[in-house]
Scaffold this motif. Structure first.
Motif, short mmCIF file in Angstrom:
data_model
loop_
_atom_site.label_atom_id
_atom_site.label_comp_id
_atom_site.label_asym_id
_atom_site.label_seq_id
_atom_site.Cartn_x
_atom_site.Cartn_y
_atom_site.Cartn_z
N THR A 19 0.84 -1.20 0.00
CA THR A 19 0.00 0.00 0.00
C THR A 19 0.88 1.26 0.00
O THR A 19 2.08 1.18 0.25
N ASN A 20 0.22 2.39 -0.23
CA ASN A 20 0.97 3.66 -0.17
C ASN A 20 1.51 3.89 1.25
O ASN A 20 2.61 4.41 1.42
N ASP A 21 0.72 3.48 2.24
CA ASP A 21 1.20 3.62 3.62
C ASP A 21 2.44 2.76 3.86
O ASP A 21 3.35 3.16 4.58
N ASP A 22 2.46 1.58 3.25
CA ASP A 22 3.67 0.74 3.37
C ASP A 22 4.89 1.48 2.83
O ASP A 22 5.97 1.45 3.42
N LEU A 23 4.72 2.14 1.69
CA LEU A 23 5.85 2.87 1.09
C LEU A 23 6.29 4.03 1.97
O LEU A 23 7.48 4.34 2.06
N SER A 24 5.32 4.66 2.62
CA SER A 24 5.67 5.82 3.45
C SER A 24 6.52 5.43 4.66
O SER A 24 7.10 6.27 5.32
N LYS A 58 -3.48 3.30 -5.41
CA LYS A 58 -3.72 3.03 -3.99
C LYS A 58 -2.77 1.95 -3.48
O LYS A 58 -2.33 1.97 -2.34
N GLU A 59 -2.53 0.97 -4.33
CA GLU A 59 -1.62 -0.12 -3.95
C GLU A 59 -1.08 -0.78 -5.21
O GLU A 59 -1.56 -0.52 -6.32
N ARG A 60 -0.06 -1.60 -5.02
CA ARG A 60 0.53 -2.34 -6.13
C ARG A 60 0.99 -3.68 -5.59
O ARG A 60 1.03 -3.88 -4.36
N ARG A 61 1.36 -4.59 -6.45
CA ARG A 61 1.88 -5.90 -6.01
C ARG A 61 3.38 -5.92 -6.20
O ARG A 61 3.89 -5.44 -7.22
N ASN A 108 -7.30 0.08 -13.98
CA ASN A 108 -7.08 -0.68 -12.74
C ASN A 108 -5.73 -0.33 -12.10
O ASN A 108 -5.22 -1.08 -11.26
N ILE A 109 -5.18 0.81 -12.50
CA ILE A 109 -3.90 1.25 -11.94
C ILE A 109 -4.03 1.45 -10.43
O ILE A 109 -3.04 1.33 -9.70
N GLN A 110 -5.24 1.72 -9.96
CA GLN A 110 -5.46 1.91 -8.53
C GLN A 110 -4.97 0.70 -7.73
O GLN A 110 -4.45 0.83 -6.63
#
Ligand code: UT7
Length: 336
Positions: free
Chosen positions: A19-24, A41-44, A286-288
């Motif tokens: 998630t974006n929070d994980d990156l932060s 919002k997130e990526r794999r 679906n980039i979200q």
């Protein structure tokens, strides 16, 4: 002259969600900035030890596409593999997929056209089928970005955008008597080759040189992107190449049932949607969920749209891509 159609689609993304929070937690960024600028919002990401590589993910996607096409892996007569993140410097991903699928001695071809890789690969498959040379071509786009990104604040302008995953399509001789891939349109502009690039390791910047110089500021083994310049070029080229494709077939924007843009940035897709006056139902994003998966983004999105019942026989489906090179292209498909 024959025509071709997409007879099977599949995709695979790693299970690990970032998630974006994980990156932060690892760099100076935040969910609000990433969502506002990119829509993501997130990526794999592949997790070390989960068994995934670029070719392994490509094979997983390909198995699904082949099964849905109702054929056997050994019915594939040509493998085309698009990636910017191969497992090895050489050989390419195509032969690795061939080995993993247990396919005989058919040709395997790698395409290196980054975000436009799938459209270039699809266009290549289409030409081979049109001439009658092959009946079934396996086209794969697959990327392992997470293994090569700068996951510090220095790399945040690039690293928050990209995700891992793979998509695949079986492109077959169209025996339905109608539709299929109507045309593909490809372009490149090498003068902008440095605006979105990964310099090394390469023969121009080889491993011993990197180790010796140990550059701290100008690191060539992480991707560089001049984001705003890429963005400005992307919106122009996306529009042009979609129009070019429609005009070549005597079609207009009103004929589009589904536009699947390369998932570069949600803001780019929204710009194109607005420019063409398309409704939300006519554009798939679906980039979200997955971020920008470069060569994999169109086949992943196409598969998800098809699985959701958003693409039906007779629909006009438009694929469009833009990316590093610069390269760009479109495919106009009457779904058959
Ligand atoms: O798929 C291949 C093609 N690629 C694309 O199409 C990408 C096209 N470009 C883009 O999508 C956008 O340019 C980005 C999303 C990459 C960047 O968005 P931007 O609105 O162009 O931001 P920027 O690079 O101009 O940076 C604005 C500010 C800067 O701070 P200052 O100088 O204004 O203080 C950056 O340092 O945002 C900062 N920034 C960040 N802040 C938080 C850059 N990355 C981040 C981040 N989190 N991840």
């Amino acid at each position: 002259m024959y025509t071709s159609r997409i007879s099977g689609l599949g995709f695979y993304v790693p299970e690990h969600v970032v998630t974006n929070d994980d990156l932060s937690k690892v760099m100076d960024t935040n969910d609000a900035w990433i969502q506002e600028r990119t829509g993501i919002k997130e990526r794999r990401h592949i997790l070390p030890g989960d068994g995934n590589t670029t070719s392994v993910m490509g094979t997983k996607a390909a198995r699904i596409a082949i099964e849905r096409a109702g054929i056997d892996p050994n019915d594939i007569e040509l493998i085309i593999f698009a990636t910017l993140s191969p497992d090895m410097y050489f050989p390419g991903g195509g032969v690795q997929v061939q080995d993993q699928l247990g396919i005989g001695t058919v040709p395997a071809l790698d395409v290196r056209n980054q975000c436009s890789g799938f459209v270039y690969a699809l266009s290549t498959a289409d030409q081979y089928i049109k001439t009658g040379m092959y009946k079934n071509v396996l086209v794969i786009g697959s990327e392992n970005h997470s293994g090569g990104l700068d996951m510090t604040t220095r790399g945040r302008g690039v690293s928050v955008i990209f995700g891992d995953g793979a998509g695949a399509a079986v492109v077959s001789r169209n025996e339905t008597g109608a539709g299929g891939i109507l045309s593909t349109h490809l372009h490149s502009e090498g003068k902008h080759k440095d605006e979105l690039a990964l310099q090394g390791p390469s023969t121009g910047y080889w491993v011993p040189q990197i180790i010796e110089e140990d550059p701290q500021e100008d690191i060539p083994y992480y991707p560089y992107m001049n984001g705003q310049f890429v963005f400005k070029n992307a919106v122009v080229r996306f529009s042009e190449v979609i129009q070019e494709g429609l005009q070549a077939n005597g079609l207009g924007v009103d004929d589009i049932a589904m536009l699947i843009p390369h998932q570069a940035n949600l803001r780019i897709s929204q710009f194109i949607q607005k420019k063409f006056g398309l409704s939300d139902d006519q554009v798939f994003n679906n980039i979200q969920k997955y971020g920008n998966t470069t060569a994999a983004s169109i086949p992943i999105a196409l598969t998800e749209a098809w699985e959701a019942g958003k693409i039906k026989s007779g629909d006009l489906v438009v694929l469009a891509a833009f990316g590093s090179g610069f390269t760009w292209g479109s495919a106009i498909i009457r779904w058959a």
